[in-house]
Each structure stands twice: as structure tokens, then as C-alpha cells.
Scaffold this active site. Structure first.
Site, PDB file in Angstrom:
ATOM      1  N   GLU A  47      54.784  42.513  46.398  1.00  0.00           N
ATOM      2  CA  GLU A  47      53.795  41.579  45.836  1.00  0.00           C
ATOM      3  C   GLU A  47      54.354  41.048  44.510  1.00  0.00           C
ATOM      4  O   GLU A  47      55.012  41.775  43.776  1.00  0.00           O
ATOM      5  CB  GLU A  47      52.500  42.368  45.549  1.00  0.00           C
ATOM      6  CG  GLU A  47      51.424  41.613  44.798  1.00  0.00           C
ATOM      7  CD  GLU A  47      50.267  42.530  44.318  1.00  0.00           C
ATOM      8  OE1 GLU A  47      50.540  43.680  43.887  1.00  0.00           O
ATOM      9  OE2 GLU A  47      49.114  42.085  44.383  1.00  0.00           O
ATOM     10  N   ASN A 110      47.071  34.937  45.259  1.00  0.00           N
ATOM     11  CA  ASN A 110      48.104  35.972  45.319  1.00  0.00           C
ATOM     12  C   ASN A 110      48.585  35.957  46.775  1.00  0.00           C
ATOM     13  O   ASN A 110      47.853  36.370  47.672  1.00  0.00           O
ATOM     14  CB  ASN A 110      47.479  37.311  44.921  1.00  0.00           C
ATOM     15  CG  ASN A 110      48.511  38.387  44.711  1.00  0.00           C
ATOM     16  OD1 ASN A 110      49.643  38.276  45.182  1.00  0.00           O
ATOM     17  ND2 ASN A 110      48.127  39.443  44.019  1.00  0.00           N
ATOM     18  N   LYS A 127      46.024  37.035  49.601  1.00  0.00           N
ATOM     19  CA  LYS A 127      45.394  38.351  49.390  1.00  0.00           C
ATOM     20  C   LYS A 127      43.876  38.266  49.470  1.00  0.00           C
ATOM     21  O   LYS A 127      43.262  37.461  48.772  1.00  0.00           O
ATOM     22  CB  LYS A 127      45.825  38.899  48.031  1.00  0.00           C
ATOM     23  CG  LYS A 127      45.369  40.313  47.724  1.00  0.00           C
ATOM     24  CD  LYS A 127      45.970  40.766  46.401  1.00  0.00           C
ATOM     25  CE  LYS A 127      45.671  42.200  46.053  1.00  0.00           C
ATOM     26  NZ  LYS A 127      46.377  42.630  44.828  1.00  0.00           N
ATOM     27  N   GLU A 145      43.125  40.802  37.867  1.00  0.00           N
ATOM     28  CA  GLU A 145      43.427  39.904  38.998  1.00  0.00           C
ATOM     29  C   GLU A 145      42.283  38.942  39.293  1.00  0.00           C
ATOM     30  O   GLU A 145      42.502  37.814  39.712  1.00  0.00           O
ATOM     31  CB  GLU A 145      43.716  40.737  40.249  1.00  0.00           C
ATOM     32  CG  GLU A 145      45.193  40.991  40.466  1.00  0.00           C
ATOM     33  CD  GLU A 145      45.447  41.529  41.855  1.00  0.00           C
ATOM     34  OE1 GLU A 145      45.607  42.746  41.965  1.00  0.00           O
ATOM     35  OE2 GLU A 145      45.487  40.724  42.808  1.00  0.00           O
ATOM     36  N   CYS A 171      49.086  44.513  48.577  1.00  0.00           N
ATOM     37  CA  CYS A 171      48.676  45.620  47.708  1.00  0.00           C
ATOM     38  C   CYS A 171      47.329  46.238  48.053  1.00  0.00           C
ATOM     39  O   CYS A 171      47.236  47.020  48.974  1.00  0.00           O
ATOM     40  CB  CYS A 171      48.724  45.213  46.245  1.00  0.00           C
ATOM     41  SG  CYS A 171      48.735  46.687  45.201  1.00  0.00           S
ATOM     42  N   ASN A 196      52.021  46.332  43.831  1.00  0.00           N
ATOM     43  CA  ASN A 196      52.270  46.720  42.426  1.00  0.00           C
ATOM     44  C   ASN A 196      51.149  47.689  42.089  1.00  0.00           C
ATOM     45  O   ASN A 196      49.998  47.272  41.926  1.00  0.00           O
ATOM     46  CB  ASN A 196      52.114  45.526  41.480  1.00  0.00           C
ATOM     47  CG  ASN A 196      53.278  44.560  41.504  1.00  0.00           C
ATOM     48  OD1 ASN A 196      54.083  44.492  40.585  1.00  0.00           O
ATOM     49  ND2 ASN A 196      53.357  43.777  42.565  1.00  0.00           N
TER      50      ASN A 196
HETATM   51  N1  CDV Z   1      48.030  44.991  42.773  1.00  0.00           N
HETATM   52  C1  CDV Z   1      47.000  45.730  43.215  1.00  0.00           C
HETATM   53  O1  CDV Z   1      46.192  45.292  44.032  1.00  0.00           O
HETATM   54  N2  CDV Z   1      46.902  46.978  42.701  1.00  0.00           N
HETATM   55  C2  CDV Z   1      45.808  47.857  42.997  1.00  0.00           C
HETATM   56  C3  CDV Z   1      45.445  48.583  41.726  1.00  0.00           C
HETATM   57  C4  CDV Z   1      44.372  47.849  41.014  1.00  0.00           C
HETATM   58  C5  CDV Z   1      44.993  49.974  41.919  1.00  0.00           C
HETATM   59  C6  CDV Z   1      46.154  48.811  44.128  1.00  0.00           C
HETATM   60  O2  CDV Z   1      45.323  49.001  45.015  1.00  0.00           O
HETATM   61  O3  CDV Z   1      47.239  49.410  44.128  1.00  0.00           O
END
Ligand code: CDV
Length: 308
Positions: A47, A110, A127, A145, A171, A196
Site C-alpha cells: 500500500e 487509497n 480501498k 486516513e 491494508c 502499512n
Molecule cells: N494502513 C492501514 O489501514 N493500517 C491499519 C492501521 C490503522 C491499524 C491496519 O489495519 O493495519
């Protein structure tokens, strides 16, 4: 002969804010070359693979924010990656910040794009589960975000990649069972995703030791319960002062981790994914047409209520 797709996951180490796009794209090209040399047919990048994970900061200047976004893919700085794909005959999935003009307004998503082994665009995912908040919140790790991105509006599409059905996720999506079930219902054989994930969350220090478990648990469950391969790429390491977890992996439809990164830096892992394993797993337990009870699951897709 078994039907296979050789998958590379290209974990990246941190991408500091000070890095230029040219430097970052150079690293991605190198990872793509390593993937191709290892015989991979597709490479999965993280990501936001072109920039630092900037939602860790509150930024007010729109020009400063927009500098993290791509208004064209490929653009002048990313073209090199697409050229490398065509040269090496290996496609990729790439997470990045998308600046779109839609419905007469500018929009920020995203996003992850799937690109073919000829360097041409195949498909796009935006996303769906956008975590965090729009303003910093007392006692929680700053994760803004929802300040910078709209939730995705393209559903959970599945694309044909060299005859293999591929879905994309980003993510936080990986933590939601609905993501994998949508892929499964759309006929996906492989789910590719990038993440991330901060190592430490201020809101739950007592759960710190479970960060990697909670990374792999939903992906292994999603793979197993939906008879999919899952290939997940982390952006890892100490990025602009924040530690991000690694643990990039390739997971079989059995739920087993077939390959896993061992570093917090740029690292390619490769696995020849046997797509026939999907049918075997379906036979063992998940004959969806025979055993699923969709008429009994209606609550799952009803509007969000006070109880959830
Ligand atoms: N980039 C993300 O979506 N990170 C989330 C954080 C906020 C915990 C994740 O689910 O890894």
C-alpha cells in the site's frame, strides 16, 4: 500438469518523506527485476508504495497533501516501472494515492492498480475500509486516513491476469471477512494486497505482542475459508520515526503460510502457487454451492445498525 501462478511479494523497507519518487521507483524496479529473475509471473507491492505513509501526520496545506498523490498512472515518474514490467514480462499490483477527477470534482482514493506483463493497465481497486479518523484523537495513535481519503467506490472487482482470477485489497481490508468472501463470490483464485501497519498503537498497548498474530490470522482465515491464495506485501521498518511491521507473506488456500519475509527491508519472497489446490480445498470442506446458506445470512448485508 498443475495450473500454477508463480507469485512474488515485494516487501519494501521504509520510504522516508525525504525520498524522491525517482529514488523510490528505482527501488521498485530493482524489486521487480529480482522477482523476474526468481521466475515470478506477478509481483505484489505494498500500500502507498510510492510515498511515506503520510496519514500519520495532520497536514493542512492542500498542495503539500496533493504532492503524495498521482494524477496519472503511469505518470512521468512511474513510467519506468511500467516499462520494466514490459521488458521483464512480469506484471504487478501497486498501491498508491490516487488523485481522480470524477463527477465534476477532485477525489482522493487509497488505490491499487493491477498491471499486466505487457506493462498495460488491467484493473483498479480503491480501498473500501478506510480506518482512523479525520482529526487526531486523544490517546490514540494518529492515523488520519479518513481526513485524506474517501472510501472506495469500485466494489471488490476480480480481474483476469494471464487466465488467473485476481482480486485486490488494501491494508485494513485484510482484517474484514467480507473482503475475502466478496472475492470468493466473484470467483477470485488469488487475492493480492499491500499494507502499512504501525507496530505500536497507543490505544491498545496491552495488545502490542499480538500485532503480527493479528496480521496473519485474518489473512490465513480468509484464505482458508474462501479457498484462495493470498499474497500480502508490507511496507516495513522505521519510516519517518514510526515503526511499521513486516511479515509479508504468501498464504495457501489451506491457510498455511507458504513463504514469509524475514527482514524489515526491501525483500522479495516467491512461491509457485498451485491453483488446483483451490479445488482440493473445496472438496474437503467448502463446496459453496452445496453447503452455503445465503438465505440465512441476510443480516450480514443489511444496513449498519446500532448493534454493529
Ligand atoms: N494502513 C492501514 O489501514 N493500517 C491499519 C492501521 C490503522 C491499524 C491496519 O489495519 O493495519
Amino acid at each position: 500438469m498443475a495450473r500454477c501462478l508463480t507469485i512474488a511479494v515485494a516487501q519494501t523497507g521504509p520510504i522516508q518523506r525525504s525520498a524522491t519518487r525517482a529514488e523510490t521507483v528505482g527501488r521498485l524496479v530493482h524489486l521487480l527485476e529480482q522477482s523476474a529473475a526468481a521466475g515470478a509471473e506477478i509481483t505484489v507491492f505494498p500500500e502507498m508504495a510510492l510515498t511515506t505513509f503520510f496519514p500519520r501526520w495532520r497536514i493542512d496545506d492542500q498542495a503539500e497533501i496533493d504532492a503524495f498523490f498521482e494524477s496519472a498512472m503511469p505518470g512521468p515518474e512511474t513510467q519506468r516501472l511500467y516499462d520494466a514490467a514490459a521488458r521483464l514480462k512480469i506484471g504487478f499490483a501497486l498501491g498508491y494515492c490516487e488523485f481522480a477527477r470524477e463527477d465534476g470534482r477532485t477525489r482522493h482514493f487509497n488505490t491499487m492498480d493491477l498491471v499486466g506483463p505487457d506493462g498495460r493497465f488491467i484493473g483498479r481497486y480503491r480501498k473500501m475500509h478506510v480506518p482512523g479518523s479525520a482529526e487526531p484523537e486523544e490517546g490514540t495513535t494518529t492515523h488520519l486516513e479518513r481526513r485524506y481519503f474517501e472510501p472506495g467506490n469500485l466494489g471488490f472487482p476480480v480481474f483476469d491476469y494471464r487466465g488467473v482470477r485476481v482480486g485486490m485489497a488494501i491494508c485494513n481490508d485484510r482484517r474484514w471477512p467480507e473482503t475475502y468472501r466478496m472475492f470468493c463470490l466473484n470467483g477470485a483464485e488469488v487475492a493480492v494486497l499491500g499494507y502499512n501497519t504501525p507496530l505500536l498503537l497507543d490505544e491498545a498497548p496491552a495488545l502490542a505482542h499480538l500485532r503480527m498474530f493479528h496480521n496473519h490470522l485474518p489473512m490465513q482465515a480468509g484464505a482458508y475459508q474462501n479457498t484462495l491464495w493470498v499474497a500480502a506485501a508490507a511496507k516495513a521498518g522505521l519510516e519517518d520515526g514510526q515503526a511499521l511491521i513486516g511479515g509479508s507473506c504468501i498464504i495457501a488456500p489451506t491457510g498455511e503460510i507458504a513463504a514469509q519475509a524475514i527482514s524489515l527491508g526491501d525483500e522479495v519472497i516467491v512461491h509457485r502457487a498451485d491453483l488446483d489446490l483451490i479445488a482440493t480445498c473445496r472438496k474437503v470442506n467448502f463446496d459453496f454451492a452445496l453447503y452455503r446458506r445465503p438465505d440465512q445470512y441476510r443480516l450480514i448485508s443489511e444496513p449498519v445498525g446500532s448493534h454493529v
